[in-house]
Design a protein around this motif. Structure first.
Motif, PDB file in Angstrom:
ATOM      1  N   UNK A  70       0.833  -1.210   0.000  1.00 29.47           N
ATOM      2  CA  UNK A  70       0.000   0.000   0.000  1.00 29.47           C
ATOM      3  C   UNK A  70       0.868   1.261   0.000  1.00 29.47           C
ATOM      4  N   UNK A  71       1.962   1.244   0.783  1.00 26.71           N
ATOM      5  CA  UNK A  71       2.874   2.382   0.813  1.00 26.71           C
ATOM      6  C   UNK A  71       3.596   2.536  -0.522  1.00 26.71           C
ATOM      7  N   UNK A  72       3.928   1.417  -1.154  1.00 20.90           N
ATOM      8  CA  UNK A  72       4.572   1.458  -2.460  1.00 20.90           C
ATOM      9  C   UNK A  72       3.676   2.131  -3.497  1.00 20.90           C
ATOM     10  N   UNK A  73       2.389   1.772  -3.476  1.00 17.54           N
ATOM     11  CA  UNK A  73       1.466   2.368  -4.445  1.00 17.54           C
ATOM     12  C   UNK A  73       1.237   3.846  -4.155  1.00 17.54           C
ATOM     13  N   UNK A  74       1.104   4.206  -2.870  1.00 18.56           N
ATOM     14  CA  UNK A  74       0.726   5.569  -2.506  1.00 18.56           C
ATOM     15  C   UNK A  74       1.874   6.555  -2.638  1.00 18.56           C
ATOM     16  N   UNK A  75       3.083   6.153  -2.219  1.00 17.37           N
ATOM     17  CA  UNK A  75       4.190   7.107  -2.159  1.00 17.37           C
ATOM     18  C   UNK A  75       5.121   7.062  -3.353  1.00 17.37           C
ATOM     19  N   UNK A  76       5.049   5.994  -4.152  1.00 19.15           N
ATOM     20  CA  UNK A  76       5.989   5.861  -5.274  1.00 19.15           C
ATOM     21  C   UNK A  76       5.263   5.716  -6.608  1.00 19.15           C
ATOM     22  N   UNK A  77       4.442   4.683  -6.734  1.00 21.10           N
ATOM     23  CA  UNK A  77       3.835   4.387  -8.023  1.00 21.10           C
ATOM     24  C   UNK A  77       2.884   5.492  -8.482  1.00 21.10           C
ATOM     25  N   UNK A  78       1.951   5.857  -7.611  1.00 20.51           N
ATOM     26  CA  UNK A  78       0.954   6.854  -7.995  1.00 20.51           C
ATOM     27  C   UNK A  78       1.579   8.213  -8.336  1.00 20.51           C
ATOM     28  N   UNK A  79       2.512   8.756  -7.512  1.00 22.60           N
ATOM     29  CA  UNK A  79       3.142  10.030  -7.903  1.00 22.60           C
ATOM     30  C   UNK A  79       3.907   9.940  -9.224  1.00 22.60           C
ATOM     31  N   UNK A  80       4.538   8.819  -9.504  1.00 20.05           N
ATOM     32  CA  UNK A  80       5.275   8.685 -10.755  1.00 20.05           C
ATOM     33  C   UNK A  80       4.353   8.698 -11.970  1.00 20.05           C
ATOM     34  N   UNK A  81       3.207   8.042 -11.866  1.00 22.04           N
ATOM     35  CA  UNK A  81       2.277   7.995 -12.980  1.00 22.04           C
ATOM     36  C   UNK A  81       1.570   9.332 -13.200  1.00 22.04           C
ATOM     37  N   UNK A  82       1.478  10.152 -12.136  1.00 15.59           N
ATOM     38  CA  UNK A  82       0.756  11.412 -12.251  1.00 15.59           C
ATOM     39  C   UNK A  82       1.663  12.597 -12.566  1.00 15.59           C
ATOM     40  N   UNK A  83       2.973  12.387 -12.566  1.00 12.95           N
ATOM     41  CA  UNK A  83       3.890  13.509 -12.767  1.00 12.95           C
ATOM     42  C   UNK A  83       3.974  13.909 -14.242  1.00 12.95           C
ATOM     43  N   UNK A  84       4.316  15.155 -14.474  1.00 11.62           N
ATOM     44  CA  UNK A  84       4.499  15.669 -15.829  1.00 11.62           C
ATOM     45  C   UNK A  84       5.968  15.742 -16.230  1.00 11.62           C
ATOM     46  N   UNK A  85       6.871  15.480 -15.269  1.00 13.13           N
ATOM     47  CA  UNK A  85       8.291  15.528 -15.569  1.00 13.13           C
ATOM     48  C   UNK A  85       9.011  14.502 -14.694  1.00 13.13           C
ATOM     49  N   UNK A  87      11.246  14.084 -12.414  1.00  8.58           N
ATOM     50  CA  UNK A  87      12.033  14.695 -11.342  1.00  8.58           C
ATOM     51  C   UNK A  87      11.699  13.931 -10.062  1.00  8.58           C
ATOM     52  N   UNK A  88      12.533  12.959  -9.735  1.00 12.20           N
ATOM     53  CA  UNK A  88      12.206  12.039  -8.646  1.00 12.20           C
ATOM     54  C   UNK A  88      12.130  12.759  -7.308  1.00 12.20           C
ATOM     55  N   UNK A  89      13.068  13.681  -7.056  1.00 11.54           N
ATOM     56  CA  UNK A  89      13.090  14.360  -5.750  1.00 11.54           C
ATOM     57  C   UNK A  89      11.804  15.123  -5.470  1.00 11.54           C
ATOM     58  N   UNK A  90      11.197  15.707  -6.513  1.00  9.83           N
ATOM     59  CA  UNK A  90       9.992  16.493  -6.320  1.00  9.83           C
ATOM     60  C   UNK A  90       8.721  15.697  -6.568  1.00  9.83           C
ATOM     61  N   UNK A  91       8.850  14.428  -6.903  1.00 11.25           N
ATOM     62  CA  UNK A  91       7.669  13.634  -7.283  1.00 11.25           C
ATOM     63  C   UNK A  91       7.263  12.645  -6.199  1.00 11.25           C
ATOM     64  N   UNK A 125      20.672   5.911  -9.651  1.00 11.88           N
ATOM     65  CA  UNK A 125      19.368   5.337  -9.299  1.00 11.88           C
ATOM     66  C   UNK A 125      18.955   5.908  -7.945  1.00 11.88           C
ATOM     67  N   UNK A 126      17.739   5.554  -7.508  1.00 13.70           N
ATOM     68  CA  UNK A 126      17.185   6.102  -6.275  1.00 13.70           C
ATOM     69  C   UNK A 126      16.777   4.963  -5.330  1.00 13.70           C
ATOM     70  N   UNK A 127      17.066   5.162  -4.055  1.00 17.97           N
ATOM     71  CA  UNK A 127      16.606   4.266  -2.997  1.00 17.97           C
ATOM     72  C   UNK A 127      15.451   4.953  -2.291  1.00 17.97           C
ATOM     73  N   UNK A 128      14.256   4.355  -2.358  1.00 20.94           N
ATOM     74  CA  UNK A 128      13.032   4.953  -1.828  1.00 20.94           C
ATOM     75  C   UNK A 128      12.491   4.078  -0.702  1.00 20.94           C
ATOM     76  N   UNK A 129      12.176   4.705   0.420  1.00 20.67           N
ATOM     77  CA  UNK A 129      11.715   3.961   1.590  1.00 20.67           C
ATOM     78  C   UNK A 129      10.265   3.543   1.429  1.00 20.67           C
ATOM     79  N   UNK A 130       9.990   2.243   1.589  1.00 21.38           N
ATOM     80  CA  UNK A 130       8.623   1.709   1.587  1.00 21.38           C
ATOM     81  C   UNK A 130       8.553   0.505   2.508  1.00 21.38           C
ATOM     82  N   UNK A 131       9.278   0.590   3.620  1.00 23.82           N
ATOM     83  CA  UNK A 131       9.397  -0.557   4.515  1.00 23.82           C
ATOM     84  C   UNK A 131       8.061  -0.873   5.184  1.00 23.82           C
TER      85      UNK A 131
END
Length: 507
Positions: A70-85, A87-91, A125-131
């Protein structure tokens, strides 16, 4: 592309690495994927997801058991699909993220519950927390139950435990230092203290010992205790183990250091003295004279649990003249049909008692209670009727067991029960002389024992009269303005006066 040479297993050192071996990421997603799969030996719980963000191919890699879907979908997947650019740090909205180009950092991050985001054509690459932070709810510790006071206990999540400590000590001087111990397990350990209070030499000594641990695996705080204690062959515990946040808080405020470990609700407090094992948080939640009486009872239980069987053996075997005539007749009548000497009687009953205790611990709760009560009654009655053990020995062993169970610390209780066996042998061989000799050896050992430079038997050795008011007994809280000198805190006096209203009235 530069690739690091593979290191031979035989040439590997068992020292903790100061830095992760560098291996730059590839520009190709497929090569990165194959490298990660090879490092994990094609384990089936590693997941890869190919996604496209703004017409750029990306790859997500993570270990399924460690990641919250659930955290993976909410904090990583969904923002990536909705972004226009792209830019990982701001997405992404992950609690923690880190940029790197060392693939071995990605391997380490995956084992800690991070999600690795690789971008095609980029070496970074990026290390993103979703523990997945699933842990049991906070409940009262089973081994340290308190009638009056806080019923919170530590859990297996180290961050949740630190949160409980932060809530109790809302002070910017509370310092938490993290260490990684264990070459294979890479276990996280937290050392906690008050910067403006604890002795700097004590901080340096604790950190030196923790960082000097060299081992493949650290599973429990007991492992750490064995690596950093001063006298590993001493029968007495030299660090206080507790599952209560309020107990740890009280010791930290006195100038001591606490140690927490990921995956264990048990914590360690250092340095401590012998009398700390006979103190309970309930002593401070009751009136001072009630707390003092309870402490005196616990100290008396130490004497009974350690020396009562030995005293009985020495008296019956060598010195019956010290008993009244009526009592001698009763003991003699109970021993007439017993074929074993008192030493063998005591050993039989102590071993039976330890077996019952171990069985009660290993079995489920309802069955354990049945074993403890029915087993004790049935075996005790049958063994007396069979004339294998006398009635007086049953009473002595029962009082010894009750006295050992009165100790708030499980480790100290076990130490006392084990020390009783050599004392029984000395008493059966030399009588009162053997008992006195054995107790003298224990007392000498206690007086000479130190833990992190602190005298273990303080305030009796060295004798400090002023500190007796919060060791064997407990005086009113408003008279305990000075911290114990054994911890050598930076500020020996607490900066408050709790009965100022009374002083104002007198004026």
């Amino acid at each position: 592309m530069r690739r690091s040479k593979r290191k031979s297993i035989r040439n590997e050192s068992y020292q903790i690495p100061t830095a992760i071996e560098s291996h730059d990421a590839y520009y190709s997603l497929e090569e990165n994927k194959e490298y990660i799969k090879s490092k994990f030996h094609n384990t089936e719980d590693i997941k890869f997801r190919n996604i496209t963000v703004q017409d750029v191919k990306c790859l997500l890699a993570y270990l399924d058991p460690l990641v919250d879907e659930e955290k993976l979908q909410r904090t990583i997947m969904k923002p990536l699909f909705e972004t226009n650019q792209l830019n990982i740090e701001d997405t992404v909205t992950s609690k923690e993220y880190r940029r790197s180009k060392n693939l071995n950092e990605a391997i380490t991050g995956l084992t800690k519950g991070f999600v690795v985001l690789l971008i095609n054509g980029q070496v970074h690459f990026y290390l993103l927390e979703a523990f997945s932070g699933n842990s049991r709810a906070i409940s009262e510790p089973i081994n340290e139950q308190v009638v009056r006071g806080s019923h919170e206990g530590f859990v297996e999540n180290i961050m949740q435990n630190l949160q409980m400590l932060r809530r109790r000590i809302e002070n910017p001087n509370l310092v938490i230092r993290f260490f990684k111990v264990g070459k294979t397990t890479d276990t996280k350990i937290a050392v906690i203290y008050l910067q403006n209070l604890v002795n700097p030499d004590l901080i340096a000594e604790v950190e030196k010992r923790v960082t000097a641990i060299q081992t493949d695996s650290i599973q429990t705080p007991g492992y750490v205790e064995e690596f950093i204690e001063d006298s590993p062959f001493s029968p007495f515990p030299q660090m206080l183990s507790t599952e209560r946040p309020d107990r740890m808080t009280a010791h930290i405020i006195e100038g001591r250091i606490g140690l927490l470990m990921e995956g264990s609700p048990s914590t360690l407090i250092m340095p401590v003295t012998f009398f700390a094992f006979y103190q309970s948080p309930e002593d401070y939640n009751s009136r001072w004279y009630i707390g003092s009486i309870l402490r005196l009872i616990r100290v008396a239980s130490f004497i009974f649990a350690l020396g009562l069987p030995s005293l009985y053996i020495a008296t019956v075997s060598f010195h019956p003249e010290v008993l009244p005539a009526e009592l001698i007749l009763n003991i003699k009548s109970s021993l007439e049909n017993v074929p074993f000497p008192p030493l063998l009687e005591a050993l039989i009953m102590q071993i039976v008692l330890e077996l019952l205790r171990e069985a009660a611990i290993r079995l489920p709760g309802p069955i354990a209670q049945t074993i403890g009560i029915v087993g004790g009654l049935v075996i005790g009655t049958a063994i007396v009727e069979a004339n294998l053990v006398s009635n007086m020995m049953i009473i002595v062993v029962a009082l010894t067991a009750i006295s050992s169970f009165a100790v708030p610390s499980y480790e100290m209780s076990m130490s006392i029960r084990l020390l009783g066996f050599p004392l029984m042998l000395l008493s059966a061989t030399f009588g009162f002389i053997g008992l006195v000799f054995g107790l003298s050896i224990i007392l000498i050992h206690l007086c000479g024992l130190e833990t992190f430079g602190t005298p273990y038997f303080s305030p009796l050795a060295p004798f400090r009269f002023n500190e007796l008011k919060d060791s064997i007994i407990r005086l009113p809280r408003w008279l305990l303005g000075r911290r114990p000198t054994d911890v050598r805190a930076q500020h020996g006096t607490q900066e408050w006066i709790s009965r100022r209203w009374k002083q104002n009235e007198d004026e």
